[in-house]
Scaffold this active site. Sequence first.
Site, short mmCIF file in Angstrom:
data_model
loop_
_atom_site.label_atom_id
_atom_site.label_comp_id
_atom_site.label_asym_id
_atom_site.label_seq_id
_atom_site.Cartn_x
_atom_site.Cartn_y
_atom_site.Cartn_z
N TYR A 78 -11.40 -14.53 4.78
CA TYR A 78 -10.31 -13.55 4.80
C TYR A 78 -10.40 -12.78 6.10
CZ TYR A 78 -7.34 -9.70 3.03
OH TYR A 78 -6.35 -8.78 2.83
N ASN A 174 -3.40 -6.92 -16.70
CA ASN A 174 -4.56 -6.06 -16.93
C ASN A 174 -5.43 -5.89 -15.70
OD1 ASN A 174 -5.11 -8.90 -17.40
ND2 ASN A 174 -7.17 -8.29 -18.00
N GLY A 268 -0.98 -12.42 -4.92
CA GLY A 268 -2.28 -13.05 -5.10
C GLY A 268 -2.13 -14.44 -5.68
#
Length: 354
Positions: A78, A174, A268
């Site tokens: 990343y 969640n 994501g």
Amino acid sequence: FSVGTGQRFLGFAVSSRHFSASSLALGKALVYSEYGAPERVLELKEQPSESVSSGKVLVKMLGATINPADINMIQGTYGSSSLPAVAGNEGVGVIEDPGTSKLKKGDWVIPTKPGFGTWRTEFTASSDELLVVPNDIPMEYAAGISSNPCTAFRLLSDFGNLKEGDVVIQNAANSAVGQCVTQIAKSRGIKVINVIRSREDKELKALKKKMSDYGAENIVTEEELAGPSSDTFKGLPKPKLAINSVGGSSATNIAKRLDQGGHMVTIGGMSRKPILVPTGAMIFKDLTFEGFWMTRWILNSSSNDRMEMINEIAKLIKDKKLKLWYETVPLESYQESIKRSMEQRKDCKLVFKF
């Protein structure tokens, strides 16, 4: 935002703050000199001291979160870093010595850019590398304010032209971002369909109760979403915005629920599977698909825009309209803490407390 192990996020460079004896004040830092597994490459090192020079300030860190992006940067999947580098992208500190800057001793500050190197006890920096945040919210909330809450805030502000009474659908509901989306949306009168992965009955009931406790409604599993019908959707307008954190068939299923002219934003790819766009829905329903990276928004925004957003989020926290779950851990326990943070299912975000 998380990028799976072995996948490099191409097209962007997130430069981690370089570690050197001349750039850090007295204290400790978690440093890596090569990319790899955090348990192998991270070292807790003592730091030499540095006097505050012109235009610099001395900051004592209060807390720093452990996020997936931090792990991915250490792994080398990343962004890019100048090695050796101090790990950590997010955290809050207090001004110890403002030098000649306009900042004041006691101000709480966060880094203005990613890759700053927040897993350390103290550092010096230019005042323009820091953003003042309210110091009347819990330390843990201030340490984590710039990633998940800000991502949720921007998604609900910048996409779908949402207004009171509209509906949003999100998978990974969640997750930390999902929790923020649910609560910020509720504060604006926006309804959210919350999609979660299926679990054993006892675990699923416990999760639904926790989500309900912070205001989540319309909770369905991936399997229920993919079914022919669901009571969850009765009486609700079709969603104008879909927030995708998973990819694969989960992304396809939430896209199918979108209204005419709907918008799906991907933040994501937890499943590590490509997004399969439903062709018919894309053509005949005029759907829009795009991605969002909070880092890009930060790099392209003004300090005034960032400050306005931070202040609005802080007000939600103070008004108890935004509740998150944190656990503080000492820097010395970094091996176990990072291992815990990499677990797929976790109840809270871990914060190094200095």
